[in-house]
Design an enzyme around this catalytic site. Structure first.
Site, PDB file in Angstrom:
ATOM      1  N   CYS A   1       0.787  -1.215  -0.182  1.00  0.00           N
ATOM      2  CA  CYS A   1       0.000  -0.027   0.068  1.00  0.00           C
ATOM      3  C   CYS A   1       0.823   1.237   0.034  1.00  0.00           C
ATOM      4  CB  CYS A   1      -1.002  -0.068   1.104  1.00  0.00           C
ATOM      5  SG  CYS A   1      -1.818  -1.640   1.469  1.00  0.00           S
TER       6      CYS A   1
ATOM      7  N   ARG B   1       1.584   1.769  -6.015  1.00  0.00           N
ATOM      8  CA  ARG B   1       1.832   0.683  -4.920  1.00  0.00           C
ATOM      9  C   ARG B   1       0.637   0.029  -4.468  1.00  0.00           C
ATOM     10  NH1 ARG B   1       6.646   1.900  -2.000  1.00  0.00           N
ATOM     11  NH2 ARG B   1       5.316   0.701  -0.184  1.00  0.00           N
TER      12      ARG B   1
ATOM     13  N   TRP C   1      -3.686  -1.864  -1.415  1.00  0.00           N
ATOM     14  CA  TRP C   1      -3.617  -3.138  -2.269  1.00  0.00           C
ATOM     15  C   TRP C   1      -4.011  -4.172  -1.027  1.00  0.00           C
ATOM     16  CZ3 TRP C   1       0.447  -7.044  -2.425  1.00  0.00           C
ATOM     17  CH2 TRP C   1       0.062  -7.967  -3.630  1.00  0.00           C
TER      18      TRP C   1
ATOM     19  N   ASN D   1       0.487   0.467   6.188  1.00  0.00           N
ATOM     20  CA  ASN D   1       1.105  -0.501   5.239  1.00  0.00           C
ATOM     21  C   ASN D   1       1.958  -1.759   5.688  1.00  0.00           C
ATOM     22  OD1 ASN D   1       2.225  -1.665   2.503  1.00  0.00           O
ATOM     23  ND2 ASN D   1       3.911  -0.020   2.682  1.00  0.00           N
ATOM     24  N   GLY D   2       1.421  -2.855   5.475  1.00  0.00           N
ATOM     25  CA  GLY D   2       2.040  -3.928   6.093  1.00  0.00           C
ATOM     26  C   GLY D   2       1.093  -5.045   6.425  1.00  0.00           C
TER      27      GLY D   2
ATOM     28  N   GLU E   1      11.042 -14.265 -19.353  1.00  0.00           N
ATOM     29  CA  GLU E   1      10.844 -12.969 -19.006  1.00  0.00           C
ATOM     30  C   GLU E   1       9.800 -12.552 -19.845  1.00  0.00           C
ATOM     31  OE1 GLU E   1      11.011 -11.076 -16.736  1.00  0.00           O
ATOM     32  OE2 GLU E   1      11.092  -8.914 -17.479  1.00  0.00           O
TER      33      GLU E   1
ATOM     34  N   LYS F   1       6.068 -10.964 -18.602  1.00  0.00           N
ATOM     35  CA  LYS F   1       5.487  -9.799 -19.224  1.00  0.00           C
ATOM     36  C   LYS F   1       4.106  -9.726 -19.761  1.00  0.00           C
ATOM     37  CE  LYS F   1       8.560  -7.000 -17.622  1.00  0.00           C
ATOM     38  NZ  LYS F   1       8.611  -7.852 -16.717  1.00  0.00           N
TER      39      LYS F   1
ATOM     40  N   GLU G   1       1.423 -11.003 -17.164  1.00  0.00           N
ATOM     41  CA  GLU G   1       1.139  -9.855 -16.461  1.00  0.00           C
ATOM     42  C   GLU G   1       0.241  -8.675 -16.749  1.00  0.00           C
ATOM     43  OE1 GLU G   1       4.846  -8.659 -13.462  1.00  0.00           O
ATOM     44  OE2 GLU G   1       5.500  -8.634 -15.491  1.00  0.00           O
TER      45      GLU G   1
ATOM     46  N   HIS H   1       9.690 -33.193 -25.381  1.00  0.00           N
ATOM     47  CA  HIS H   1       9.526 -33.939 -24.080  1.00  0.00           C
ATOM     48  C   HIS H   1       8.301 -33.479 -23.384  1.00  0.00           C
ATOM     49  CE1 HIS H   1      13.546 -35.467 -24.435  1.00  0.00           C
ATOM     50  NE2 HIS H   1      13.866 -34.273 -24.773  1.00  0.00           N
TER      51      HIS H   1
ATOM     52  N   LYS I   1       3.577  -3.084  -7.373  1.00  0.00           N
ATOM     53  CA  LYS I   1       4.901  -2.590  -7.864  1.00  0.00           C
ATOM     54  C   LYS I   1       5.891  -3.659  -6.963  1.00  0.00           C
ATOM     55  CE  LYS I   1       8.118  -0.756 -10.147  1.00  0.00           C
ATOM     56  NZ  LYS I   1       8.435  -1.438 -11.385  1.00  0.00           N
TER      57      LYS I   1
END
Lengths: 407, 603
Positions: B2, B27, B74, B100-101, B476, B480, B483, B499, B598
């Site tokens: 957050c 955030r 968040w 936040n936490g 990677e 992307k 996401e 395989h 983030k």
């Protein structure tokens, strides 16, 4: 801010459709390119418009007369024999110099939503000369734009020969300082060189346009423009007085204007546009991305797809019109087929000024100029071009004793 | 994660609180709210939704107060809705708090407080904090003691801030593990979760250390230890990030802007003073064994880095995912752990570092955010200097980290006599010239990527395939794609195809190949052989590569040849752009994809 709108180009690659009109007066779904640009300008509060006219300039003037003077203040200048963007802009020098910045727009572009609002926003936030840029798959016809992470244009390579360039190009709308005229002058009227100078000084910025965009260069770009406009539709609009016969099916977004009559059993698979007072006969199949201009008549059992018909077109019964563009007041006799694909599915070629030109398209039908009269029973090969005012007799009509009548 | 913010001023603060929240929105953005103190007490406005919409519907700007706090959430405990949004209010309405936490023992504390007569309205862990503080204040009559006692009772992580009508000029805040900074203005002071909260107002910043709290008003800010109450002398830093850099400029999305920033972020990495890189190379050289760790994108940074260490230093340094590190690694005092973290707050990576330190291992990290927790915790930190990365997806920060790894690998290769002086000079030269190649691909190929992404945006299942280092690029790029486009996308080493994975090839599955330059003959041929296998099963194939077109692909983007050291990174950029334009075509929330934050600062 003043706007300078250029409408004078000849549009020679857009023949046969530009033989009888300037490019900005091409209508897409009932609205000319010019009207569309003016609508977007009025949305962002710009209504002082200087317009340069050339090819069929009288038609532009007539068109502008439809706009109430309360909405816009137009100043129309005929560019006469002057050609090229730079010299045309210079013709308006005195009026441009009255303001610090002006917006320059090419009249032959079409974009989804309001690219001009985006341009103005970018300008307002950076207060520097700015160009709308958009992505293409091939920079060859335009110019490749190089920019840094601050959207500063660092280089412009005009019409690069390399085929492996596909990036931002200039999208035909700019906000420029009046002192830009000196750059044009310094470069003998070559506007691209003037832009390059501006970029080299580090004072030319990009305004990225991620929406759709097309510049009407070739006839088939009209089909692309038609896709862009219809692609914006999220709902249907059918005028209250439209008469719809029994067993008609309408799917997807459509716009059907007042006075349209659609007879029994016709299927309309949107997106499609049918202009006012048009008549669609029994059992027609109007497939997606078909645009029919006002006062047109479509006969019994006609099938159409991905085609643009200008105003007052008549298509006779049992015809197929696909991937084609048909000019104003064209009359096509019954049983006509526009073939839209080569048997080997190779790209379709079109003739321009005696040269064979690869359209790059795998599907393309016929390109027919205004006021053609085409008899019944024709088969038109892919990429057929018919000049305006042509009169083509019926195809091999036989007499009772089996001799062709019109040979 | 957050974002929290707070402002104490002589003037109305709502406008700045809103700006600060907008800058912190990346955030967390499922709900937000503010609380201010006006003449009549605490006023709260909050709701579910993004910052601008909540501000509009709740009329943040109508509130009149000179001291205020704000929060963008968040959700972790309690679904995102108006009641669970912060700030939370105590029973008597005298305290309002943002947090936040995660408080791990909140259920137990909640029961105790309820037994003592406290009424709870939300499902959040945060709400117990404000009730505890009220409770302690009622018992002691001292706000600071109430704050300190509260933090002694709670287990878990926090950065919280509160305002109270008992001290209407002040903002109180405290930190354990979750980040918190202080901004010092002119007759106006600020708190925030990170620099973005305050950069628009001031450049003078104090990083609050773990276990400290702050009593702040518009004139002063005093930092103290939670445990003892002693005043701490915290250094003031001057942050020279341009706040304009934190903004989009005219780019349609931060992601595109940050992709465009890569040439310059790589140049920044190439300018990092050699001493830091040499120190890191020495650490690896001296260690008996080293590990590269990261999680999400940074794990793939580590994966790609592995190949550079093999190629440039002849050394196998395993890449491990931070969350699996403690289960796998062999750790002792001769071990070196090299971590990659953009935020320096990544929970899993911090846990791995702490785990390694308990066995006396050496620790090093490549970090973007100055003053972050990880900087303090590792023995050696290298600041990559990429500037703020606002888009939730990492592009430029990841690219910069790979270049730190490459520079380190080159130095290590020299120390291990794996690279001759000539080789060393040659590869250094190649790397020095790489920003130009990156700049070129960004300026010359976007149109092709855009066209392909738009044309095939309907494909719901993708396989991204590469071999050798290009498998790392495929992983990677696939991450992307997942996401930002929400399309199912699997990164696969080419060797895996036969395989098992090839069974997936059918209509509606797209395969995207990252094709090495033909100069890497063996990898190139193996990659093309994989493509042929898929072709034989009528699969749809896209190829990103160099030099010549190859008819096996249905669609391809072909770039001018580049050096094989740089080629994987050029293709990584195409992977970023493909994900970006797919997301744009699908109308996704590019900079803030659903369910993502983030930096992940919780387990």
């Amino acid at each position: 801010m003043k706007v300078l709108l250029l409408t004078g180009g000849r549009g020679s690659r857009l023949t046969p459709l530009t033989e009888t009109r300037p490019k900005p007066l091409i209508e897409i779904c009932g609205e000319t390119l010019l009207s569309r640009i003016l609508r977007f300008l009025s949305e962002i509060g710009l209504n002082q418009i200087d317009i340069l006219t050339g090819h069929h300039g009288d038609k532009v003037r007539q068109h502008l007369a439809h706009f109430p003077s309360s909405d816009f203040s137009f100043h129309v200048v005929d560019q006469q024999e002057v050609t090229g963007v730079g010299p045309a802009v210079m013709m308006n020098r005195d009026r441009i110099q009255e303001t610090e910045y002006f917006m320059l727009i090419y009249g032959d572009i079409l974009f989804s939503r309001n690219m001009l609002a985006n341009l103005l926003n970018t300008f307002r936030s950076i207060q520097k000369p700015v160009a709308a840029v958009c992505l293409t798959n091939d920079s060859r016809d335009y110019g490749n734009i190089y920019m840094d992470h601050n959207m500063m244009i660092t280089d412009i390579i005009e019409k690069p020969q390399r085929t492996d360039l596909g990036n931002y190009i200039l999208a035909g709308a700019f906000i420029l300082p009046s002192c830009f005229l000196r750059y044009i002058e310094k470069n003998d009227g070559k506007i691209i060189d003037a832009f390059c100078d501006l970029a080299r000084e580090g004072s030319f910025y990009a305004s990225i346009w991620e929406g759709a965009w097309v510049d009407l260069g070739y006839p088939w770009d009209i089909l692309t423009a038609n896709h862009i406009v219809m692609g914006e539709w999220t709902e249907s609009r059918i005028a209250s007085d439209v008469i719809l016969g029994d067993s008609c099916i309408i799917q997807g977004p459509v716009v059907i204007e007042p006075g349209v009559v659609i007879k029994y059993g016709t299927n309309i698979l949107g997106p499609c546009f049918i202009g006012r007072n048009s008549f669609i006969g029994h059992s027609a199949l109007i497939r997606n991305f078909t645009s029919i201009g006002e006062n047109s008549v479509i006969g019994f059992d006609v099938e159409m797809k991905n085609s643009v018909l200008f105003k007052n077109v008549e298509i006779g019964r049992l015809s197929f019109i696909g991937d084609s563009i048909i000019g104003e007041r064209v009359n096509i006799g019954s049983g006509t087929v526009t073939v839209n694909i080569n048997i080997d599915e190779s790209p379709i070629h079109v003739e321009f000024k005696g040269n064979d030109f690869d359209s790059g398209l795998h599907k393309l039908g016929a390109l027919i100029g205004d006021r053609c009269w085409i008899g019944a029973g024709h088969t038109m090969l892919p990429g057929t071009k018919i000049p305006p005012n042509s009169r083509i007799p019926h195809h091999a009509t036989l007499s009772r004793i089996g001799k062709p009548l019109n040979d | 994660m957050c974002g929290i913010t707070g402002i104490a001023s002589a003037a109305r603060v709502t406008n700045k609180l809103l700006k600060s929240l907008l800058n912190l929105e990346y955030r967390g953005y499922d709900s937000c709210g503010i609380a201010v103190l006006d003449g009549s007490g605490i006023q709260i406005r909050k709701d579910q939704g993004n910052v601008q919409s909540v501000s509009d519907s709740q009329n943040f700007l109508q509130l009149d107060g000179k001291v205020g706090i704000g929060h963008t959430r968040w959700a972790t405990t309690g679904i995102p809705n108006q009641i669970n949004a912060h700030p939370h209010l105590s029973c008597n309405g005298d305290f309002a708090l943002v947090h936040n936490g995660i408080i791990s023992n909140y259920r137990q504390l909640r029961e105790q407080l309820q037994a003592g007569g406290h009424r709870f309205v939300s499902e959040t862990d945060t709400e117990i904090l404000v009730h505890l503080i009220e409770d302690m204040y009622n018992k002691t009559g001292n706000i600071e003691i109430a704050l300190r006692r509260t933090t002694q009772m709670i287990e878990g992580t926090f950065a919280f801030a509160f305002i109270t009508s008992h001290a209407p000029e002040n903002i109180y805040c405290a930190r354990r593990e979750s980040p918190l900074i202080l901004g010092l203005g002119d007759g106006e002071n600020y708190i925030g979760s990170d620099h973005n909260a305050v950069l628009e107002f001031t450049r003078r910043v104090v990083t609050i250390s773990d276990g400290d709290y702050v009593v702040m008003n518009r004139h002063s800010a005093i930092v103290k230890r939670l445990e003892t109450g002693d005043v701490v002398n915290a250094p003031i830093k001057w942050v020279n990030w341009d706040p304009e850099l934190s903004k989009k400029g005219g780019f349609p999305h931060y992601m595109l802007k940050e992709i465009h920033e890569q040439p310059s972020t790589v140049e920044t990495v190439l300018r990092i003073e050699p001493g830091a890189i040499h120190a890191l190379a020495d650490e690896i050289h001296q260690a008996a064994r080293s590990y590269l760790i990261g999680i999400g994108t940074t794990f793939y940074v580590a994966t790609i880095a592995q190949y550079y260490f093999a190629r440039l230093a002849g050394m196998f340094i395993p890449a491990l995912s931070s969350d699996e590190f403690s289960s796998l690694a062999q750790i002792d005092s001769h071990t070196l752990l090299l971590a990659f973290s953009q935020s320096g707050e990544t929970y899993d990576t911090l846990q791995a570092i702490r785990h390694a330190k308990r066995s006396n291992a050496r620790t090093a990290a490549v970090i973007n955010v100055i003053g972050s927790t990880m900087v303090d915790e590792v023995d050696l930190s290298i600041m990559q200097g990429s500037g703020p990365e606002i888009c939730v997806l990492s592009t430029k920060a990841a690219m910069a980290q790979i270049f730190v790894a490459i520079r380190t690998a080159i130095e290590l290769g020299k120390r291990r006599s794996f690279l001759s002086d000539d080789d060393h000079r040659h590869v250094s030269q190649v790397i020095t010239e790489s920003p130009a190649a990156i700049r070129r691909v960004i300026n010359e190929a976007k149109g092709f990527i855009n066209t392909i992404a738009k044309r095939y945006a309907h494909i719901e299942n993708w396989l991204f395939i590469g071999r050798g280092i290009y498998s790392g690029v495929a992983f990677e790029s696939a991450l992307k794609m997942k996401e930002v486009s929400y399309r199912h996308c699997e990164g696969i080493p080419g060797g895996f195809m036969k395989h098992g994975t090839i069974a997936l090839i059918e209509d509606g599955v797209g395969s995207l190949f990252f094709v090495p330059p033909a100069s890497e003959k063996e990898l190139y041929e193996l990659t093309i052989a994989n493509a042929e296998e898929i072709k034989a099963r009528s699969g749809f194939l896209v190829g990103f590569g160099f030099g010549e077109r190859n008819p096996v692909f249905d669609e391809q983007v072909v770039l001018p040849e580049v050096h094989s050291l740089v080629a994987p990174l050029i293709l990584l950029i195409l992977g970023q752009l493909f994900a970006y334009y797919s997301a744009v075509a699908l109308n996704r929330n590019v900079d803030k994809p659903r369910s993502l934050a983030k930096s992940v600062t919780v387990a």
